[in-house]
Scaffold this motif. Structure first.
Motif, PDB file in Angstrom:
ATOM      1  N   ARG A  30       5.589  -0.190   9.705  1.00 32.65           N
ATOM      2  CA  ARG A  30       5.689  -1.049   9.285  1.00 32.65           C
ATOM      3  C   ARG A  30       4.013  -1.296   8.043  1.00 32.65           C
ATOM      4  O   ARG A  30       3.736  -1.958   6.940  1.00 32.65           O
ATOM      5  N   GLU A  31       2.450  -1.430   8.945  1.00 29.45           N
ATOM      6  CA  GLU A  31       1.339  -1.075   8.606  1.00 29.45           C
ATOM      7  C   GLU A  31       1.204  -0.594   7.459  1.00 29.45           C
ATOM      8  O   GLU A  31       0.766  -0.430   6.322  1.00 29.45           O
ATOM      9  N   LYS A  51       2.841  -1.467   4.360  1.00 27.97           N
ATOM     10  CA  LYS A  51       1.933  -2.547   4.128  1.00 27.97           C
ATOM     11  C   LYS A  51       1.376  -1.851   2.906  1.00 27.97           C
ATOM     12  O   LYS A  51       0.422  -1.577   1.798  1.00 27.97           O
TER      13      LYS A  51
END
Length: 177
Positions: free
Chosen positions: A14-15, A18
């Motif tokens: 997820r990071e 992003k």
């Protein structure tokens, strides 16, 4: 049931997604400012950003009860920043031409712009100091090293190989404050 390693993997993904989306967006905006004719002609369109899951399920395991430690995320591959684009942006900000930055002028404002271009090219282009020296006026690599060191010391910045890509992009976009 989610294990701790699966949770960490999803958190890292997820990071990473992003950061990749932010990096692509910054590179797209920079390219749009440098070469708007490509975008206006419809030849190139921004890639859609990858979607990360909104919610990550908490760990529900009797085995994994310890708190999750912060894990340093891996750096995504960054879009390439060209030395000629760096020289053009720095030249515009210092109100001087790219040819004078690459040229032999010793005027104070041109030399300062040239040192900023050295620093940013070394930090963002992924090229060696020797390659940066060849592309910015065909200078000796020690000249570029000196310019990079002077620029970093004058502005209180870390060495070119210790600065984060996002910090270097901020300097490229906004200048040194």
């Amino acid at each position: 049931m989610t294990t701790g390693s699966e949770y960490l993997a999803r958190l890292r993904e997820r990071e990473r997604a992003k950061r990749v989306a932010e990096s692509k967006e910054r590179a797209f905006k920079l390219a749009l400012r440098l070469r708007p004719e490509i975008f206006l002609a419809g030849e190139l369109k921004p890639a859609p950003a990858p979607q990360a899951p909104d919610v990550i399920e908490p760990v529900k395991s009797a085995i994994f009860t310890a708190p999750v430690e912060e894990v340093e995320p891996l750096e995504p591959p960054a879009p390439k920043v060209w030395v000629r684009d760096i020289v053009a942006i720095v030249g515009r900000r210092h109100l001087t031409s790219s040819s004078s930055i690459v040229g032999a002028s010793r005027r104070r404002e041109v030399v300062r712009a040239r040192m900023e271009a050295y620093y940013l090219a070394a930090a963002l282009s992924g090229l060696s100091i020797s390659q940066v020296a060849k592309r910015i006026g065909g200078r000796d690599h020690t000249t570029v090293l000196h310019g990079v060191d002077v620029f970093a010391a004058r502005h209180g910045l870390p060495k070119y190989n210790q600065i984060s890509r996002s910090q270097a992009l901020d300097i490229l976009e906004r200048g040194v404050l």
